[in-house]
Design an enzyme around this catalytic site. Structure first.
Site, PDB file in Angstrom:
ATOM      1  N   TYR A   1      -1.104   7.256  -3.693  1.00 22.99           N
ATOM      2  CA  TYR A   1      -1.784   8.875  -3.641  1.00 22.99           C
ATOM      3  C   TYR A   1      -0.743   9.411  -2.537  1.00 22.99           C
ATOM      4  O   TYR A   1      -0.856  10.761  -2.679  1.00 22.99           O
ATOM      5  CB  TYR A   1      -2.947   7.845  -2.323  1.00 22.99           C
ATOM      6  CG  TYR A   1      -4.299   8.071  -2.892  1.00 22.99           C
ATOM      7  CD1 TYR A   1      -4.011   8.062  -3.975  1.00 22.99           C
ATOM      8  CD2 TYR A   1      -5.088   7.272  -2.216  1.00 22.99           C
ATOM      9  CE1 TYR A   1      -5.147   6.893  -4.562  1.00 22.99           C
ATOM     10  CE2 TYR A   1      -6.313   6.914  -2.333  1.00 22.99           C
ATOM     11  CZ  TYR A   1      -6.191   6.614  -3.850  1.00 22.99           C
ATOM     12  OH  TYR A   1      -7.103   6.100  -4.111  1.00 22.99           O
TER      13      TYR A   1
ATOM     14  N   LYS B   1      -2.268  -6.911  -6.019  1.00 22.91           N
ATOM     15  CA  LYS B   1      -1.925  -7.406  -8.106  1.00 22.91           C
ATOM     16  C   LYS B   1       0.131  -8.185  -8.062  1.00 22.91           C
ATOM     17  O   LYS B   1       0.260  -7.259  -8.777  1.00 22.91           O
ATOM     18  CB  LYS B   1      -2.041  -6.012  -8.063  1.00 22.91           C
ATOM     19  CG  LYS B   1      -2.407  -6.415  -9.910  1.00 22.91           C
ATOM     20  CD  LYS B   1      -3.640  -7.013  -9.635  1.00 22.91           C
ATOM     21  CE  LYS B   1      -3.993  -6.957 -11.699  1.00 22.91           C
ATOM     22  NZ  LYS B   1      -4.749  -8.228 -12.144  1.00 22.91           N
TER      23      LYS B   1
ATOM     24  N   ASP C   1      -8.706  -7.370  -8.374  1.00 27.42           N
ATOM     25  CA  ASP C   1      -9.517  -7.877  -9.602  1.00 27.42           C
ATOM     26  C   ASP C   1     -10.789  -8.579  -9.068  1.00 27.42           C
ATOM     27  O   ASP C   1     -11.954  -8.528  -9.193  1.00 27.42           O
ATOM     28  CB  ASP C   1      -9.626  -7.673 -11.005  1.00 27.42           C
ATOM     29  CG  ASP C   1      -7.363  -8.696 -11.527  1.00 27.42           C
ATOM     30  OD1 ASP C   1      -7.801  -8.869 -10.120  1.00 27.42           O
ATOM     31  OD2 ASP C   1      -7.339  -9.204 -12.031  1.00 27.42           O
TER      32      ASP C   1
ATOM     33  N   ASP D   1      -9.222   2.046  -0.229  1.00 26.63           N
ATOM     34  CA  ASP D   1     -10.247   3.452  -0.596  1.00 26.63           C
ATOM     35  C   ASP D   1     -11.336   2.555  -1.447  1.00 26.63           C
ATOM     36  O   ASP D   1     -12.056   2.591  -1.535  1.00 26.63           O
ATOM     37  CB  ASP D   1      -9.314   3.494  -1.813  1.00 26.63           C
ATOM     38  CG  ASP D   1     -10.165   5.307  -1.830  1.00 26.63           C
ATOM     39  OD1 ASP D   1     -11.308   5.307  -1.161  1.00 26.63           O
ATOM     40  OD2 ASP D   1     -10.299   6.311  -2.329  1.00 26.63           O
TER      41      ASP D   1
ATOM     42  N   ASP E   1     -16.033   1.025  -0.103  1.00 22.58           N
ATOM     43  CA  ASP E   1     -16.766   1.897  -1.098  1.00 22.58           C
ATOM     44  C   ASP E   1     -17.779   0.439  -1.079  1.00 22.58           C
ATOM     45  O   ASP E   1     -18.560   0.292  -1.086  1.00 22.58           O
ATOM     46  CB  ASP E   1     -16.257   2.478  -1.765  1.00 22.58           C
ATOM     47  CG  ASP E   1     -16.568   3.947  -1.549  1.00 22.58           C
ATOM     48  OD1 ASP E   1     -16.177   4.371  -0.356  1.00 22.58           O
ATOM     49  OD2 ASP E   1     -15.947   5.354  -2.305  1.00 22.58           O
TER      50      ASP E   1
END
Ligand code: NAD
Length: 356
Positions: A142, A191, A223, A247, A251
């Protein structure tokens, strides 16, 4: 003890839910013998109306000079046509940057009284969900280099995922420290089978782990983590992860809790100064109607007591009072179901104080 707290109530339902938060904190102060002093400052749309900018320097100065910051919510349709850097939401990013807040804490707790609102099968959440996602907030993709370039496939765009060792070290440390304050189980999500930035991330987490031998550490690829979260949510305690993975996962985890009106959050830096706010926005559609759920904001106040002031018992008193009120069947409109007792914002705040 005495604490100085900056209050940025903001717009829409922000001031309504903040009022209940302050009353609950005052009741806790009275019960446990602490004095909370508040300084109210403007941020968001109300600051644009008064000063022509969403985050006046005065607001930053007051926040910096405080022991902690409470934020309601900012934004609203009145300011929707303003350019990006003039919009109310600028106050949030601006404050996080000015206060050096790099760790975002998002708890996902399913109260048993609200289990019916959880979209997962009852048997998956029967043991209670209580997860804390610790997300890196100021680095990674980001904030990395981004741009466009021509390739042999035509125009392309890129966003660079980049982490310095020290950035990983400080967020990993936060993750371990929070695990020490909870059930001493930390899950690192990365990852590293594909990403070089994740390989560096994992090596730093393993290095920091040496200082926390009491914490049980495990690792999941992102994942797999997204699957495990809905298959076995009750087995997680603290999750530490990068900005973009956090992020998404925070959620996902939040959906187990029933309503956006139940979700608190904290943003922390190196010192005790933190910013505590509900996850929801200013909800202009219900503002001024005394129907907003104040629980997310009140639980943010409890997080402030725990993480900035180290007042664990006092924080737990608020959390327990919220649980009791829900068990007694009281609900604001967003979490209401048939047979329950519907109450407004103020009444919900009063009931929580009564149950302290
Ligand atoms: P929102 O979170 O304000 O509202 C989404 C929906 O949830 C609405 O139907 C609202 O009524 C409901 N809701 C939210 N909080 C609730 C509560 N405490 N009790 C009951 N119901 C609640 O998101 P939005 O509608 O997308 O955004 C509204 C404004 O808030 C926009 O200007 C947006 O930019 C801003 N916003 C601010 C923040 C923040 O201050 N941290 C976060 C998100 C959005």
């Amino acid at each position: 003890m005495n604490f100085k707290i900056a209050v940025v109530a903001g717009d829409g339902i922000g001031p309504e839910v903040m009022e209940e938060n302050i009353k609950v904190l005052n009741a806790v102060g009275e019960k446990f013998g602490h004095k909370f002093e508040y300084e109210y400052v403007l941020g968001g749309g109300c600051a644009i109306d008064k000063y022509g900018e969403p985050l006046p320097q005065h607001t930053i100065d007051v926040c910096k000079a405080s022991d902690s910051v409470l934020l309601g919510a900012v934004g609203g349709w009145q300011w929707d046509t303003l350019p990006g850097d003039k919009r109310p939401e600028k106050a949030l990013l601006g404050l996080r940057g000015a206060l050096g807040l790099y760790a975002n804490l998002r708890p996902a707790t399913l109260h048993q009284a609200l289990a019916g609102a959880c979209p997962l099968k009852p048997e998956l959440v029967a043991d209670g969900v209580d997860i804390m996602v610790v997300r890196e907030l100021t680095g990674g993709m980001y904030f990395g280099e981004k741009g466009r370039k021509m390739t042999d496939m035509g125009e392309a765009a890129y966003d660079v995922e980049i982490y310095a060792k020290e950035e990983v070290r400080r967020i990993a440390k936060r993750g371990f420290e929070i695990a020490m304050q909870r059930n001493k189980h930390l899950t690192n999500v990365d990852k590293q089978n594909v990403l070089e930035s994740s390989r560096l991330w994992r090596s730093v987490v393993l290095d920091v782990a040496k200082d926390y031998p009491e914490v049980e550490l495990d690792h999941l690829y992102v994942d797999n983590a997204s699957m495990q979260l809905i298959m076995r949510p009750t087995t997680f305690d603290v999750i530490v992860t990068s900005n973009i993975f956090g992020d998404i996962l925070s959620d996902e985890a939040s959906q187990m809790t029933g309503s956006i009106g139940m979700l608190p959050s904290a943003s922390l830096g190196d010192g005790k100064l933190g910013m505590y706010e509900p996850v929801h926005g200013s909800a202009p559609d219900i503002a001024g109607k005394d129907i907003a759920n104040p629980i997310a904001t009140i639980l943010s106040g409890a997080m402030m007591l725990k993480y900035s002031f180290k007042l664990d018992e006092e924080a737990k008193a608020i959390e327990d009072a919220v649980t009791k009120v829900l068990e007694q069947g009281y609900r604001t409109a967003d979490i209401y179901s048939e047979g329950m007792k519907k109450v407004g914002t103020k009444e919900m705040g009063r009931l929580i104080r009564e149950n302290l």
